[in-house]
Enzyme design. Structure first.
Site, PDB file in Angstrom:
ATOM      1  N   ALA A 191       0.852  -1.183   0.000  1.00 31.92           N
ATOM      2  CA  ALA A 191       0.000   0.000   0.000  1.00 31.92           C
ATOM      3  C   ALA A 191       0.889   1.234   0.000  1.00 31.92           C
ATOM      4  CB  ALA A 191      -0.900   0.014   1.221  1.00 31.92           C
ATOM      5  N   MET A 192       0.278   2.403  -0.244  1.00 30.75           N
ATOM      6  CA  MET A 192       1.020   3.662  -0.270  1.00 30.75           C
ATOM      7  C   MET A 192       0.188   4.749   0.393  1.00 30.75           C
ATOM      8  SD  MET A 192       3.831   5.084  -1.164  1.00 30.75           S
ATOM      9  CE  MET A 192       4.195   6.752  -0.634  1.00 30.75           C
ATOM     10  N   GLU A 193       0.893   5.507   1.232  1.00 31.83           N
ATOM     11  CA  GLU A 193       0.228   6.412   2.169  1.00 31.83           C
ATOM     12  C   GLU A 193      -0.094   7.782   1.599  1.00 31.83           C
ATOM     13  OE1 GLU A 193       3.460   5.306   2.442  1.00 31.83           O
ATOM     14  OE2 GLU A 193       4.797   6.912   3.087  1.00 31.83           O
ATOM     15  N   ASN A 194      -0.511   7.891   0.341  1.00 35.97           N
ATOM     16  CA  ASN A 194      -0.849   9.204  -0.196  1.00 35.97           C
ATOM     17  C   ASN A 194      -1.885   9.867   0.710  1.00 35.97           C
ATOM     18  OD1 ASN A 194       0.589   8.362  -2.666  1.00 35.97           O
ATOM     19  ND2 ASN A 194      -1.203   7.068  -2.923  1.00 35.97           N
ATOM     20  N   HIS A 211      -0.880   0.659   9.246  1.00 31.42           N
ATOM     21  CA  HIS A 211       0.456   1.133   8.867  1.00 31.42           C
ATOM     22  C   HIS A 211       0.333   2.411   8.031  1.00 31.42           C
ATOM     23  CE1 HIS A 211       4.680   0.343   7.216  1.00 31.42           C
ATOM     24  NE2 HIS A 211       4.198   1.224   6.355  1.00 31.42           N
ATOM     25  N   GLU A 212      -0.524   2.384   7.018  1.00 36.93           N
ATOM     26  CA  GLU A 212      -0.655   3.560   6.147  1.00 36.93           C
ATOM     27  C   GLU A 212      -1.228   4.748   6.911  1.00 36.93           C
ATOM     28  OE1 GLU A 212       0.926   3.220   3.477  1.00 36.93           O
ATOM     29  OE2 GLU A 212       1.082   1.051   3.709  1.00 36.93           O
TER      30      GLU A 212
HETATM   31 ZN   LIG Z   1       5.042   2.557   5.006  1.00 37.29          ZN
END
Ligand SMILES: [Zn+2]
Length: 885
Positions: A284-287, A317-318
């Site tokens: 995943a990516m935290e945009n 986490h994100e």
């Molecule tokens: Zn991360």
């Protein structure tokens, strides 16, 4: 994916520091035209960027843009000739206005390419319904594949996105839309509100006919005001029937509650979207405002509690990143840990405390930390605070050190300074550095203030060194009573060669076999500051059956069991009921196998005897994966068939005994399907594929079905009629899982022509008709190719080694890594060779290419190390067998 040789896509830390020292961003507007994205013959899209910034001490700079073409550039209203300004992926500007407060406006009108590698703006056509989907993935430096910018984390700006796309599409970005213009030609332009100041790597755009579920999170803030956060959860339309959006939205709300309490800083990004996207390169990516997740978290098959726990962990986490990373950002990638280690640690904390997954720390001890120990033993290990000279090095540092070791060390830090001091430091840090960038010193000063301790020695020991501390127990015993007892620490920093003597706060657990079951009889808190500490609580006592240093898993260290404890574990581990201690002991046994300190057959016997009683399916699944790895990597070839058959028999027994429809039944069936690639359990594979139900409750879902087809293909039993059934299955149920599953199965067939075609496809990144393969297709074909005997595969490596430099030069780093690591010779037969042939070749390549890019050498050095480790373990098992006669 392809790029012109000679383009400089790298960026050094020095270049970035110079740019940050001479330039301030004012704003960035990005206008993308995706209106023709549904036409597969269209390779790119218009990307129009307006950058406003000030400079001081220079009248020149450069902008990053990996483009298909650049039509025009204007600087403060005057045209700049692209033929002179553009060099590779950079645009050089001169004559900037450098007066106090003078803002430069640069407009770059160009075309960017649709991506198939998951980097930049990825375009995907859904095999189920033919619909086109787009999303972006930028970290660490792929925003420049979509629009022109200053690609480094410490040049934050407010970003305004404008996106034109088919009018029926869901179009989203970090911010909410403020206006949508309909054009009457079937397209619409969405104008988004400007963001707060953020880094380029967390900007994002999502566009496609996505399914959207919505909700709202609300809470009353301490000042009495009401906070309302619009939420949504998004996936491809063809997956909507499988999408448990309600669960995702509930977890999101639980996380927002938890982090508001913990951080005492209101969520600043307005909305919170969670988009699940295809062919995603990471979890995943935290945009900020729009987190993107791998679509593997949309469960199209039966999902175990372990899969749900992993998904919840990623959601948490994100969400940590909304504060650690997005609000306060590392200045450069050396301090990547300042966001990743924190997200990993606090994300697991949230999962354990704010969700139903109260065994989150068990999975952390067994699975997540296993990743750290592996990474910390590789030749590429590095201190948690890393030395990242350029972007290629940055890309490779999303590794087990930065995430899992960092998180484990922060868990130890919380034990060392106390959870309250840790929390207070975080709160101070956010207030002091909101919307800006930091380094290690900034966090340490907040921590020193909150804890009242000087953190210098602690951080030097844990954050600035590499290598794994090893804990052991030394006892003197006279007349069955302990007369001396010490906890010892050993290990060496592999980079500096200095002995490891970290400060630890940990528990030492004492266990005994009572009424046939291994149980904890006591646990003692111990502080270890150097190489040894006395354990007075053991004096005068009888020797416990098992002494477990790091009982409770508070610190980061491998355990060297004494012989009595090891024997106790191998005989009685199945009776140990404490989940965390049990998971820690299994992890320690696995580390011993990897270190060639425990013969693989002993580990496999322990798995057959004791794994069935493990109650956490995450650990159970991990053990079966490790057992398979032990067979294919850590056993000499001559022992593999017998061990594979014995494991298959044990799993088949468990399948028969498991509660129908239970997680363990599902996990056992999936493990057996993978094991069956080696030719075991053939009748069961055929029965399941024929729709029989030898095990009531076991559903033949998509994941299991494709695992079975792959087993059939790899074991050489996919005859013409079975192949026709496989193709009919893929055609009848088209999906992302079927697409990858089929590619792997077809490449797994042990036929020379198949191997030749698969090898060529992976090496060139193109299929037989010449079209570019996606990231997931490359990995599926490579994985299938690797399933084969040394006789079948070995000839291809004459071609592999000379191609490496060309692969690195012609592909993006993400794609090149998939190809090079994916094809690395895995047929690790010990054979009769005095020098292992693959070892000889990799050593020859490393010696012959000392000037190859460091990132490329790192991949090969790591593969070499995995192989060396496997060969050492094989020798141990072979020696044990010879010794046993
Ligand atoms: Zn991360």
């Amino acid at each position: 994916m392809q790029r012109t040789p000679g383009q400089n896509e790298n960026l050094t830390r020095d270049e970035a520091a110079w740019r940050a020292g001479t330039l301030r961003m004012v704003s960035c507007e990005v206008d993308l035209d995706l209106s023709t994205a549904q036409d597969p013959s269209v390779t790119g899209y218009r990307s129009l960027t307006t950058l406003c910034f000030t400079v001081h001490g220079t009248t020149g700079t450069f902008i990053d843009f990996i483009h298909e073409s650049v039509q025009s550039i204007t600087l403060n209203g005057a045209p700049v000739d692209p033929a002179k300004a553009v060099a590779g992926s950079r645009i050089y500007l001169h004559g900037l206005a450098a007066g106090d407060g003078e803002v430069n406006t640069v407009v770059i009108d160009g075309h960017a390419k649709y991506s198939r590698s998951g980097e930049g703006l990825h375009r995907y056509v859904d095999p189920a319904d033919g619909q086109t989907y787009c999303y972006t993935q930028f970290e660490p430096a792929d925003a420049r594949r979509v629009y022109a910018n200053f690609e480094q984390p410490d040049l934050k700006a407010p970003f305004t996105f404008i996106v034109r796309a088919p009018h029926h599409w869901h179009v989203a970005s970090n911010q909410s839309p403020v206006r949508v213009d309909q054009h009457g030609d079937g397209t619409a332009t969405t104008h988004f509100a400007p963001t707060l100041p953020i880094s380029t790597y967390i900007t994002t755009v999502l566009a496609g006919p996505y399914f959207v579920a919505t909700d709202t999170y609300s809470r009353t803030l301490p000042d009495g005001s009401e906070l309302a956060i619009p939420l949504n959860a998004t996936c491809r339309a063809s997956l909507a029937a499988h999408f448990d959006a309600a669960n995702i939205l509930e977890l999101t709300k639980a996380g927002l509650d938890f982090f508001h309490e913990l951080f005492d800083y209101p969520y600043p990004w307005g909305k919170y979207d969670s988009a699940f996207v295809p062919e995603y390169n990471l979890g995943a990516m935290e945009n900020p405002g729009l987190v993107t997740f791998t679509e593997h978290y949309v469960f199209t098959s039966r999902a175990t509690e372990s899969q749900h726990e992993a998904r919840a962990n990623t959601i948490m986490h994100e969400m940590v990143h909304m504060w650690f990373g997005d609000l306060v950002t590392m200045a450069w990638w050396d301090d990547l840990w300042l966001k990743e280690s924190f997200a990993d640690y606090i994300g697991t904390l949230a999962n354990a405390q704010a969700t139903e997954f109260d065994t989150a720390w068990v999975a952390f001890a067994n699975r997540r930390k296993g990743w750290a120990y592996v990474a910390d033993q590789l030749p590429s290990t590095h201190p948690i605070v890393a030395d990242i000279a350029d972007l290629e090095a940055a890309k490779q540092n999303f590794d087990g050190i930065t995430y899992a070791k960092g998180a484990a060390v922060l868990k130890q830090l919380a034990a060392y300074v106390g959870a309250d001091a840790f929390r207070d430091a975080a709160r101070t840090y956010f207030r002091a550095h909101e919307y800006s960038n930091t380094t290690l010193a900034d966090f340490l000063s907040a921590l020193a203030a909150a804890s009242g301790r000087d953190m210098g020695a602690w951080s030097d020991a844990w954050l600035r060194t590499a290598g794994v501390p090893r804990l052991g127990i030394e006892l003197d015993i006279v007349d069955s009573k302990i007369t001396a007892a010490t906890l010892t620490q050993s290990g060496t920093d592999p980079i500096t060669g200095t002995p490891i003597a970290h400060p630890h706060v940990l528990d030492v657990g004492l266990f005994n076999v009572v009424d046939g079951a291994l149980a904890r009889t006591a646990s003692h808190r111990v502080e270890l500051a150097g190489s040894t500490v006395a354990l007075p609580f053991l004096l005068g006592e009888a020797r416990p059956d098992l002494i477990l240093p790091n009982d409770g898993d508070d610190t980061y260290a491998m355990v060297d069991f004494d012989p009595v404890s090891l024997a106790t574990l191998l005989a009685h581990l199945g009776t140990l009921s404490d989940p965390l201690a049990r998971a820690s002991c299994w992890a320690a046994l696995w580390n011993m196998v990897r270190d060639a300190k425990l013969p693989a057959p002993d580990f496999l016997a322990a798995v057959r005897s004791h794994a069935e009683s493990v109650t956490e399916v995450a650990v159970f699944t991990q053990l079966l994966t490790q057992a398979r790895t032990a067979i294919t990597h850590y056993l000499p070839p001559v022992l593999r068939d017998a061990e594979r058959a014995a494991l298959a028999e044990a799993i088949t027994d468990w399948l028969g005994r498991a509660e129908p429809g239970s997680d363990k039944q599902v996990a056992a069936a999936r493990a057996l399907a993978v094991l069956a690639r080696g030719g075991v359990a053939g009748p069961l594979v055929d029965a399941l594929l024929a729709g029989e139900q030898p095990h009531p409750g076991l559903e033949l879902d998509e994941d299991l079905r494709w695992a079975l087809w792959q087993a059939k293909a790899a074991s050489g039993t996919l005859d013409e009629s079975a192949l026709a059934r496989l193709e009919a299955d893929a055609a009848a149920h088209p999906s992302a899982v079927a697409t990858s599953g089929r590619l792997l199965a077809l490449a797994a067939r042990p036929e020379p022509a198949v191997k030749k075609a698969s090898f060529t496809a992976v090496l060139t990144g193109r299929d037989a008709d010449g079209s570019a393969l996606s990231n997931e297709a490359v990995s599926a074909i490579a994985a299938g190719f690797q399933l084969g005997s040394r006789e079948l595969l070995d000839g291809y490596y004459v071609q592999y080694w000379p191609e490496l430099a060309g692969i690195w030069e012609s592909m993006s780093i993400g794609m090149a890594t998939r190809v090079i690591a994916g094809l690395f010779p895995a047929a690790q037969d010990l054979g009769d060779d005095a020098v292992h042939p693959v070892m000889a070749r990799v050593d020859g390549w490393l010696a012959g290419n000392p000037d190859a890019p460091a990132a490329l050498r790192r991949i090969l050095l790591e593969e070499r190390d995995y192989l060396a480790r496997a060969l050492a373990a094989q020798r141990l098992s072979a020696g044990q067998r010879l010794g046993a006669g």
